[in-house]
Design an enzyme around this catalytic site. Structure first.
Site, PDB file in Angstrom:
ATOM      1  N   SER A  84     -15.936  -8.590 -30.428  1.00 54.20           N
ATOM      2  CA  SER A  84     -16.072  -9.456 -29.259  1.00 54.20           C
ATOM      3  C   SER A  84     -16.187 -10.937 -29.572  1.00 54.20           C
ATOM      4  CB  SER A  84     -17.280  -9.016 -28.426  1.00 54.20           C
ATOM      5  OG  SER A  84     -16.979  -7.833 -27.725  1.00 54.20           O
ATOM      6  N   ALA A 151      -8.136   9.582 -23.928  1.00 51.65           N
ATOM      7  CA  ALA A 151      -7.194   8.665 -23.298  1.00 51.65           C
ATOM      8  C   ALA A 151      -7.707   7.235 -23.424  1.00 51.65           C
ATOM      9  CB  ALA A 151      -7.008   9.033 -21.831  1.00 51.65           C
ATOM     10  N   TYR A 177     -22.095  -7.701 -18.452  1.00 50.44           N
ATOM     11  CA  TYR A 177     -21.103  -7.866 -19.514  1.00 50.44           C
ATOM     12  C   TYR A 177     -20.009  -6.816 -19.373  1.00 50.44           C
ATOM     13  CZ  TYR A 177     -19.372  -8.741 -24.252  1.00 50.44           C
ATOM     14  OH  TYR A 177     -18.597  -9.062 -25.346  1.00 50.44           O
ATOM     15  N   SER A 178     -18.756  -7.256 -19.356  1.00 53.24           N
ATOM     16  CA  SER A 178     -17.630  -6.339 -19.173  1.00 53.24           C
ATOM     17  C   SER A 178     -16.429  -6.834 -19.952  1.00 53.24           C
ATOM     18  CB  SER A 178     -17.274  -6.221 -17.690  1.00 53.24           C
ATOM     19  OG  SER A 178     -16.078  -5.484 -17.524  1.00 53.24           O
ATOM     20  N   ASN A 179     -15.906  -5.987 -20.813  1.00 54.95           N
ATOM     21  CA  ASN A 179     -14.719  -6.329 -21.581  1.00 54.95           C
ATOM     22  C   ASN A 179     -13.489  -6.542 -20.698  1.00 54.95           C
ATOM     23  OD1 ASN A 179     -15.582  -6.137 -24.498  1.00 54.95           O
ATOM     24  ND2 ASN A 179     -16.295  -4.165 -23.733  1.00 54.95           N
ATOM     25  N   GLY A 315     -19.981  -9.335 -32.473  1.00 50.79           N
ATOM     26  CA  GLY A 315     -18.773  -8.538 -32.328  1.00 50.79           C
ATOM     27  C   GLY A 315     -18.986  -7.155 -32.903  1.00 50.79           C
TER      28      GLY A 315
END
Length: 365
Positions: A84, A151, A177-179, A315
């Protein structure tokens, strides 16, 4: 603490690959963090750990580095997956585009990517670029949805579709927090510039700063040489599993970066030192108001026990955890890494290491 979450992260190692001892070099500038580093192995459960600190006492003095490692499996020049920390690079590019008046942080997603975000209470007409940058959009984290499944979305649009299968995680303006936010920002960069975000990062950051060990691999599953190994624990039997080779496309603009200790220190020093953004935009990057003090725009602060506040990012991706922290002026930076996903007792160990480095406090027994 912000991380690239469960999609690319497996549980902590059970079996250690050897404790090792701190490798002492001939470098004359020692810091208490060197003595603290072995705790990341002994108490944190990492096979090996390493850190590189850089000090530039004044604008006119030459910086000096201090490198330490806990064993032969991890080296100063190694390339590793930085997870990250990619977000700070993406945020810097977006702020540069704002400075060039090619976009505004008040622009909505729908203005730039019409129709991309609709459904289940998600509405791109109400989500601004600032909300994406500060994790206040409410978009569900696609990596959490894919946890435990086979998946795994390997494109940005597929990741967005996964997120849109869920309702927002919080009310508008709330921090979560969201990717997914940074995957969408990658698409924004491509829409505005005509180039993918990786090309823009190379052109605007990697090449000008001579970050020779930093890359965005795209579909390449291997690490460039030199590199060590990355390990995770098999949840079924606790055995070590080598995850050095992986498909980074799932992480994309949220976490595909590969880098080195030296390059990450150089990047954050340049960013906080004003080489990549003019003062007004740097102040915008560091403004944590939208996230109620928790997060700026692709970077976040941590106040240490001595009152010093450091800025940076962590990260986490399969086989690797890395953290960079720096003083506000960028003259003192520290990057440390371990060759596994997670540290046991990280909430204590990481602040302890940063205290040792930036507060000059010798580690307690």
């Amino acid at each position: 603490m912000p991380t690239l979450r469960a999609l690319l992260v497996a549980p902590l190692l059970l079996v250690l690959l050897g404790l090792g001892t701190a490798t002492l070099s001939s470098e004359p500038h020692l810091t208490p963090s060197a003595a603290y580093l072995p705790r990341l192995v002994a108490r944190g459960g990492a096979p090996t750990a390493a850190l590189l600190a850089r000090h530039a006492p004044s604008a006119s003095s030459a910086p000096y580095d201090t490198f330490r490692s806990t064993g032969p499996g991890i080296h100063r020049a190694d390339r590793f997956r930085a997870g990250s920390i990619t977000k700070t690079f993406v945020a810097t590019v977006v702020l540069q585009l704002a400075g060039e008046r090619r976009l505004q942080l008040s622009d909505t997603v729908d203005q730039l990517l019409p129709g991309l975000i609709r459904g289940n209470g998600n509405d791109g007409r109400r989500i601004t670029l600032r909300a994406l940058l500060s994790h206040t959009s409410g978009l569900y984290d696609y990596t959490a949805a894919a946890s435990g499944t086979s998946a795994r979305p390997v494109s940005a649009t597929a990741a967005v579709r996964v997120a849109l299968a869920h309702r927002p995680t919080n009310a508008p303006g709330g921090y979560a927090y969201s990717n997914t936010n940074y995957v969408v920002l990658g698409l924004v960069v491509q829409r505005v510039t005509g180039h993918d975000y990786a090309t823009e990062i190379r052109h605007r950051i990697i090449t000008p700063l001579h970050l020779t060990g930093t890359s965005l691999p795209g579909a390449r599953t291997s690490l460039p040489a030199p590199h060590g190994r990355g390990y995770t624990r098999d949840p079924a039997d606790g055995s070590l599993r080598d995850v050095t080779v992986l498909d980074p496309r799932t992480a994309g603009a949220a976490g595909e970066l590969i880098s080195t200790l030296c390059d990450l220190n150089r990047f954050y020093a340049a960013l906080l030192g004003g080489r990549l953004l003019p003062p007004p935009l740097l102040a915008t990057l560091l403004n944590t108001g939208a996230a109620h003090g928790v997060y700026g725009l692709g970077i976040y602060p941590l106040k240490l026990s001595c009152g010093t506040t450091v800025w940076g990012h962590s990260g986490r991706i399969a086989g690797s955890y890395v953290r960079t922290a720096a003083t506000r002026d960028g003259r003192h930076t520290l990057t440390y890494r371990v060759d596994t996903d997670t540290l046991t007792d990280a909430t204590t160990l990481e602040p302890g290491l940063l205290d040792a480095e930036f507060c000059g406090r010798a580690p307690r027994t």
